[in-house]
Design a protein around this motif. Sequence first.
Motif, mmCIF file in Angstrom:
data_model
loop_
_atom_site.group_PDB
_atom_site.id
_atom_site.type_symbol
_atom_site.label_atom_id
_atom_site.label_comp_id
_atom_site.label_asym_id
_atom_site.label_seq_id
_atom_site.Cartn_x
_atom_site.Cartn_y
_atom_site.Cartn_z
ATOM 1 N N LEU A 1 0.859 -1.189 0.000
ATOM 2 C CA LEU A 1 0.000 0.000 0.000
ATOM 3 C C LEU A 1 0.888 1.229 0.000
ATOM 4 C CD1 LEU A 1 -2.694 -0.994 2.659
ATOM 5 C CD2 LEU A 1 -2.906 -1.074 0.178
ATOM 6 N N TRP A 2 0.563 2.158 -0.905
ATOM 7 C CA TRP A 2 1.343 3.390 -1.075
ATOM 8 C C TRP A 2 0.443 4.582 -0.755
ATOM 9 C CZ3 TRP A 2 6.341 2.236 -2.689
ATOM 10 C CH2 TRP A 2 6.520 0.957 -3.244
ATOM 11 N N ARG B 1 4.461 13.591 -2.845
ATOM 12 C CA ARG B 1 5.311 12.405 -2.801
ATOM 13 C C ARG B 1 4.437 11.164 -2.637
ATOM 14 N NH1 ARG B 1 5.287 14.932 1.991
ATOM 15 N NH2 ARG B 1 4.965 13.720 3.903
ATOM 16 N N VAL B 2 5.070 10.010 -2.875
ATOM 17 C CA VAL B 2 4.438 8.711 -2.626
ATOM 18 C C VAL B 2 5.336 7.938 -1.675
ATOM 19 C CG1 VAL B 2 3.646 6.546 -3.642
ATOM 20 C CG2 VAL B 2 3.378 8.672 -4.921
ATOM 21 N N GLU B 3 4.759 7.414 -0.608
ATOM 22 C CA GLU B 3 5.522 6.651 0.379
ATOM 23 C C GLU B 3 4.844 5.307 0.610
ATOM 24 O OE1 GLU B 3 7.396 9.845 3.437
ATOM 25 O OE2 GLU B 3 5.209 9.703 3.479
ATOM 26 N N MET B 4 5.652 4.256 0.790
ATOM 27 C CA MET B 4 5.066 2.957 1.091
ATOM 28 C C MET B 4 4.511 2.960 2.508
ATOM 29 S SD MET B 4 6.488 -0.925 0.530
ATOM 30 C CE MET B 4 7.633 -0.913 1.902
ATOM 31 N N LYS B 5 3.241 2.631 2.624
ATOM 32 C CA LYS B 5 2.572 2.617 3.929
ATOM 33 C C LYS B 5 2.632 1.230 4.565
ATOM 34 C CE LYS B 5 -1.990 3.543 5.998
ATOM 35 N NZ LYS B 5 -2.275 2.167 6.473
ATOM 36 N N SER B 6 2.430 0.183 3.736
ATOM 37 C CA SER B 6 2.391 -1.186 4.269
ATOM 38 C C SER B 6 2.998 -2.151 3.268
ATOM 39 C CB SER B 6 0.941 -1.633 4.541
ATOM 40 O OG SER B 6 0.242 -0.689 5.302
ATOM 41 N N LEU B 7 3.694 -3.160 3.782
ATOM 42 C CA LEU B 7 4.131 -4.308 2.991
ATOM 43 C C LEU B 7 3.535 -5.537 3.664
ATOM 44 C CD1 LEU B 7 7.599 -5.048 1.492
ATOM 45 C CD2 LEU B 7 6.362 -6.818 2.729
ATOM 46 N N LEU B 8 2.647 -6.234 2.950
ATOM 47 C CA LEU B 8 1.862 -7.306 3.558
ATOM 48 C C LEU B 8 2.285 -8.654 2.967
ATOM 49 C CD1 LEU B 8 -1.557 -5.432 3.475
ATOM 50 C CD2 LEU B 8 0.067 -5.566 5.363
ATOM 51 N N ASN B 9 2.821 -9.519 3.821
ATOM 52 C CA ASN B 9 3.306 -10.844 3.427
ATOM 53 C C ASN B 9 2.339 -11.890 3.964
ATOM 54 O OD1 ASN B 9 4.636 -13.221 2.983
ATOM 55 N ND2 ASN B 9 6.506 -12.683 4.105
ATOM 56 N N ASN B 10 1.762 -12.688 3.054
ATOM 57 C CA ASN B 10 0.758 -13.654 3.497
ATOM 58 C C ASN B 10 1.359 -14.976 3.984
ATOM 59 O OD1 ASN B 10 1.556 -14.851 1.138
ATOM 60 N ND2 ASN B 10 -0.461 -14.888 0.170
#
Length: 376
Positions: A133-134, A148-157
Motif C-alpha cells: 500500500l502506497w 510524494r508517494v511513500e510505502m505505507k504497508s508491505l503485507l506478506n501472506n
Amino acid sequence: MKVKRPFAAVPPSETTGERIREEMGVSSDPNQEGSDEQQRRSEIYTYEAPWNIYAMNWSVRKDKNYRLAIASLLEQYHNRVEIVQLDDSTGEIRPDPALSFEHPYPPTKLIFIPDKECQRPDLLASASDFLRLWQISDGGGSSGDGRRVEMKSLLNNNKNSEFSGPLTSFDWNEAEPRRIGTSSIDTTCTIWDIEKEVVDTQLIAHDKEVYDIAWGGVGVFASVSADGSVRVFDLRDKEHSTIIYESSEPDTPLVRLGWNKQDPRYMATIIMDSSKVVVLDIRFPTLPVVELQRHQASVNAVAWAPHSSCHICTAGDDSQALIWDLSSMGQPVEGGLDPILAYTAGAEIEQLQWSSSQPDWVAIAFSNKLQILRDQ
C-alpha cells in the motif's frame, strides 16, 4: 453536428448498423467524415511511457478526475509506477515526476482505494511479490510542495517465511474498503484487513495456481485458476466453495475474472490463449449464459460497465477493444452476438479499465502507450 467517437459502431446488418449509429451518436453521413475526424481527436488522449505498460488503474476520487496509475513491464527487479493525469485545458496526459516511484518487480495489478467521497487517505495498492500500500500526498496549497508517494504497508501472506508465492492479482472491496483479497500461484486466496495489517482469512482456493480474484459483495468473492474452474466463496462459511463453471477442455486455465457490480448475478471469465469470453449466471452453474466470440486473437482483459448492468468491454491481441450489449443474453441469437462498438489500437491490448467515476471513459494499454477513449 454529431461527434464521431473513437469507438465505431459495428453494423451486423445495414439496418441494425444505422440504428446503432443513431443510438450511440455516431454519424453515418459520408460528408461529415472530414470534420468529424478533426473532432474525433478530442475523444482520444494518448500518453507514451518510457517503457511497456501492463498494470493500470483509474482513480475514483471526485477531486482527481482523469487520474490513472500505470506500471512498467520490465524483466528485471527494478520497475516503476507513474501517476498521470489528463490536463483538460491542453488535452495532454502528463506524469507528475514527484509521484513516480520505483517498484520491486512488475506489478501484476494496481488499484486506487475505492473512495469517491475522499473520506480516507489517498492510497494506491500494488501486487507483485507482496501486496503493498502506497500513500499519495499531493502537497496541497498553491505551491504543491510536499508531493510524494511513500510505502505505507508491505503485507506478506506467508507467516513462516519472509518470502511468499508471487501474487497474480487482487481486488479491493468497494463495500468494505478495509478488505483486500489477493490471489497467488501457491493456490491460495488471502483476505487482508489492511487497517490492522493482518490476514483475516487465508484459503486454499484451488488445486493449481489462482490467477484472478473479484469481490461480489461484502463477504463474497470469486476466483479463477489454472485448474480451469470459477469458484465462489462466502466468508461466513469458509470450509465450502461453489464451482460456478469449469473449462470444457480439462485443465484449461482461466486467467481473468470480472464480476458485474451492477448485477452481481453475472460474471465473465477469460480462457487462456482463447479468443472467447464466457459470461456466467451464478444462478445456473456450469452452463455459460453467452459466449462472446468476435475477437480474432487471444482476449487479455474484460471490464463490466460501471453504470450499466448489461454492457461489457473486452480487449485482446487482435488490437481490438469491443463493447457488447448483453441485454438480450439468454435468448438465442443467430450466428452469435455481435459487439455494438469497436476500437482498433496500434498494437495488442494488454490492459483495459472502465472508469467508475467517469463512466464515459475507458482506458487501454498497449505496448508503451496509455490511451483514454470516450465510449459513447
